[in-house]
Structure formats: C-alpha cells, structure tokens
Design a protein around this motif. Structure first.
Motif, PDB file in Angstrom:
ATOM      1  N   TRP A   1       3.558   9.970  -4.135  1.00  0.00           N
ATOM      2  CA  TRP A   1       2.209   9.634  -4.589  1.00  0.00           C
ATOM      3  C   TRP A   1       1.942   8.142  -4.450  1.00  0.00           C
ATOM      4  O   TRP A   1       0.875   7.732  -3.998  1.00  0.00           O
ATOM      5  CB  TRP A   1       2.044  10.067  -6.045  1.00  0.00           C
ATOM      6  N   LEU A   2       2.905   7.324  -4.858  1.00  0.00           N
ATOM      7  CA  LEU A   2       2.721   5.873  -4.789  1.00  0.00           C
ATOM      8  C   LEU A   2       2.555   5.406  -3.353  1.00  0.00           C
ATOM      9  O   LEU A   2       1.769   4.495  -3.060  1.00  0.00           O
ATOM     10  CB  LEU A   2       3.896   5.156  -5.452  1.00  0.00           C
ATOM     11  N   LYS A   3       3.289   6.042  -2.426  1.00  0.00           N
ATOM     12  CA  LYS A   3       3.152   5.694  -1.014  1.00  0.00           C
ATOM     13  C   LYS A   3       1.754   6.028  -0.507  1.00  0.00           C
ATOM     14  O   LYS A   3       1.122   5.240   0.209  1.00  0.00           O
ATOM     15  CB  LYS A   3       4.213   6.443  -0.201  1.00  0.00           C
ATOM     16  N   GLN A   4       1.245   7.203  -0.868  1.00  0.00           N
ATOM     17  CA  GLN A   4      -0.103   7.594  -0.463  1.00  0.00           C
ATOM     18  C   GLN A   4      -1.150   6.662  -1.062  1.00  0.00           C
ATOM     19  O   GLN A   4      -2.114   6.263  -0.393  1.00  0.00           O
ATOM     20  CB  GLN A   4      -0.378   9.033  -0.886  1.00  0.00           C
ATOM     21  N   ALA A   5      -0.953   6.299  -2.340  1.00  0.00           N
ATOM     22  CA  ALA A   5      -1.888   5.383  -2.997  1.00  0.00           C
ATOM     23  C   ALA A   5      -1.897   4.029  -2.297  1.00  0.00           C
ATOM     24  O   ALA A   5      -2.967   3.427  -2.090  1.00  0.00           O
ATOM     25  CB  ALA A   5      -1.514   5.214  -4.462  1.00  0.00           C
ATOM     26  N   LYS A   6      -0.731   3.542  -1.909  1.00  0.00           N
ATOM     27  CA  LYS A   6      -0.639   2.247  -1.226  1.00  0.00           C
ATOM     28  C   LYS A   6      -1.389   2.281   0.102  1.00  0.00           C
ATOM     29  O   LYS A   6      -2.081   1.314   0.463  1.00  0.00           O
ATOM     30  CB  LYS A   6       0.813   1.871  -0.994  1.00  0.00           C
ATOM     31  N   GLU A   7      -1.294   3.378   0.836  1.00  0.00           N
ATOM     32  CA  GLU A   7      -1.998   3.491   2.112  1.00  0.00           C
ATOM     33  C   GLU A   7      -3.509   3.441   1.910  1.00  0.00           C
ATOM     34  O   GLU A   7      -4.231   2.759   2.653  1.00  0.00           O
ATOM     35  CB  GLU A   7      -1.600   4.798   2.812  1.00  0.00           C
ATOM     36  N   ILE A   8      -3.987   4.144   0.885  1.00  0.00           N
ATOM     37  CA  ILE A   8      -5.428   4.154   0.607  1.00  0.00           C
ATOM     38  C   ILE A   8      -5.900   2.767   0.157  1.00  0.00           C
ATOM     39  O   ILE A   8      -6.936   2.269   0.604  1.00  0.00           O
ATOM     40  CB  ILE A   8      -5.748   5.223  -0.457  1.00  0.00           C
TER      41      ILE A   8
END
Length: 374
Positions: A169-176
């Motif tokens: 989740w944190l990786k996806q949030a960072k991309e956004i």
C-alpha cells in the motif's frame, strides 16, 4: 426584472445544482445586483450531536464520516484527538504516521474536487472537473484498500488506526503522491493564468483580514485573506512538527486567491506525504490502550472531565468538544464545523455583486451540507 425603485426577491435553491447540496439563498436584487442575501440551511439536519450523546465514544466514528463526506479520514482524526485527550490515550508512532498520511491524502482529495467544482460553477463544464475526479479516484482506491470503503472510511481510532495498511500500500501511495505535482502542473497550465478565470474571479467576493478574523473564519479561506494561521503549525498536533512545510498566504482574499491557495496547499501536502511515506516506522498501528478500547468500547469510562480536540481539516478548523460524566457515553458531544462557520460571511461577500458571482463565491467557500447542518 425590477423597475426603478423596486427590488426583486429571488430564492436560489434548495434544488439549485450550483448550491453544493440541499442549500438555499434568499437574495434581494436591484436589477441583477445583490443588495441583501440570506443563507437558509437546515434541510439536511441529522441530529448528529444528540446521537453522539447516546452511544459510546467509539460508536461516533462512522457518524463523523457523514459530516464532510469528502473528508472522512480527517473527521475521524479530529474525534480521535478529542477522545485521546479525554482518556489519556497515546497513539502509536506508526499509527500517527498513518493518520497524517490519510489526512494529507484527504486534503488532496478535497482541494482537487473543490477546484473542479468551482470551475464548473464558472461555466467550465466538463474538463476541469473530470481531470480532478480522475486524480481523486486514485486516492479513493487507496482509502478502499486501507479501510474497506472509498468515502465512509471509519478508519482512524484513538491510539492509532483500526488496522494496518496492506502490503504494497505504501509503495502504491508513493507512486500516486510522486505523480501529483505533474497533475498540478497540468491543472495550473489550464487554469491559473487563464484570462477568463481571472476576469471572473479576481476582485470578486473579497474577504478582508479584519472580517475573516472577527467572523472566526479558518482554513484556506482565512489564509487566502493573508492571515497566517494553520492549526498544524499553531498547535503542532500529532507529529506535524516533524515535517517541513510552509503555509501559503493570499493577499487580496477574493475568489481567485481562494482558488490559488488550495493549489499551493496541495503542493505542500505532497511535501508532507513524501516525508511521511519515506520515514514511516515499523510497529503496531494502534497503541495497546487504544486497541483495548476498540475491543470493549463500553468499558471506556473516562473520569469526569472535558476536552476539545481540533485539527486543520481541508475546510478549516474541525473541532470536537466532549464532556464526560464517567459513563460510557459522552454527557456532551459538540462539533465545531468549518463549513458552517465559514458560511456566515456569505452575505458580506456577495453584496454589490451579480447573481452569477454569488454562485462562484459560494463555490469558493467550499461547503458540504452534511457538515453545515449536522
């Protein structure tokens, strides 16, 4: 149309599509110029505070989602702080980071959406709002993955958050988050220097510093008038003092400043998010005392006391005032809603302007009727 010496009374709403909910404006016009305007609210009253006094402290979290339903995560955060003060609960460090991440993502959702709605009110149908909702959807997907719901999240708890975020989740949030400045650049290219927007918004609905302070206005509306007041800096609640960010200020306090302050605030939210996503520690997402309270909410009986918890919500100061009488339910539960307070200057901003201006002035205040009426 009024004749010489006659005034025309016009009721806008409660069904008008540009009034941002079940809201009504009673305007008195001289030709097309507004000489008097009365906001009429109460159509969406849901007895929120009385309900809060009849259920447990934890039981109110799903109801706070329905206040500003664009900003459920922030609403949860404000109530959690008030309960923590009342019960002497400390949040876990990872839980604090997750709450700040959710709160700043919520600010992006709110400011992006209100900018799209404002341009829609100006007559720019379609493109700005669709661009805004395209980005909003990405963040709502993150909320759904973390909480199980896109809008009614019921996620934050005293002591931290209800559950940790899923793997990746944190990786996806960072991309956004890393992509967001590119979207803002794209958005600004279309809007900020747009000649039509400048003509429609500049020097319209000017809110002076003095009136803003005297009327207890908060949030982007207050800062657009040049008042340096942000609760994240003033109170330093949660872990906000750890993060480097600045508080953008306007100079005129008109509709254009209120638009542009929100753009600048989104850029600062991105800075906070990048720092938080980089530094978030491992560990439990909720403290032991908070976890115990969630498992047995009726055993939480704070001593007779009172507490006020407030946050810098996307629309301004959102505060929860709680009074304990030693029982599992609050003796008094009161919400200080920024949409309601900020709406009190609507007449001052509209007098002397045209009917079409009143629509965009209302849009620039940024209200949600769930929060206004409660």
């Amino acid at each position: 149309m009024s004749t010489a010496g006659e005034l025309l009374e016009v009721s806008l709403g409660p069904q008008h599509p540009s009034t941002h909910g079940v809201f009504r404006m009673n305007a008195v016009l001289d030709g097309e110029t507004i000489v008097k305007l009365k906001p009429v609210m109460g159509y969406l009253h849901r007895n929120h505070e009385q309900i809060g006094e009849g259920i447990t402290y934890i039981g109110s979290f799903p109801f706070t989602d329905r206040l500003d339903y664009f900003s459920a995560m922030s609403n949860n955060f404000g109530l959690a702080i008030a309960i923590e003060k009342l019960g002497g609960i400390t949040a876990s460090e990872r839980g604090e980071y997750l709450r700040i991440i959710m709160a700043e993502l919520t600010r992006l959702v709110n400011h992006t959406a209100v900018t799209g709605f404002l341009l829609n009110d100006m007559g720019a149908f379609g493109t700005p709002l669709l661009y805004a909702f395209r980005e909003r959807e990405k963040i709502l997907d993150l909320f759904e993955a973390a909480s199980g719901s896109r809008m009614m999240c019921n996620y934050v708890r005293p002591g931290g958050v209800r559950q940790d975020v899923p793997e990746d989740w944190l990786k996806q949030a960072k991309e956004i988050v890393d992509h967001y400045p590119h979207f803002l650049d794209e958005f600004e290219k279309l809007l900020t220097e747009n000649e039509i927007i400048r003509q429609r918004a500049q020097n319209v609905g000017v809110l002076s510093k003095e009136l803003a302070v005297n009327a207890s206005i908060t949030g982007p509306m207050l800062r657009a008038s040049g008042v340096d007041y942000d609760i994240r800096k003033v109170d330093g609640y949660s872990l906000y003092p750890r993060f480097s960010f600045r508080v953008p200020l306007g100079s005129v306090g008109d509709v254009y400043d209120r638009y542009y302050i929100r753009i600048l605030e989104m850029r600062q939210s991105v800075k906070i998010l990048q720092q938080a996503l980089k530094d978030i520690p491992e560990g439990p997402a909720i403290s032991p005392k908070g976890a115990a309270m969630g498992k047995a909410p009726r055993t939480f009986r704070p001593a007779k006391n009172e507490a006020y918890g407030r946050i810098e919500a996307p629309k301004g100061e959102l505060g929860f005032y709680l009074v304990s009488d030693g029982s599992p339910q609050p003796y008094r539960y009161h919400v200080r809603a920024p949409s309601f307070v900020n709406l009190t200057v609507l007449e001052d901003l509209c007098i002397g302007h045209k009917v079409a201006d009143a629509i965009i002035i209302l849009g620039s205040i940024d209200i949600v009727l769930g929060e206004v009426d409660r």
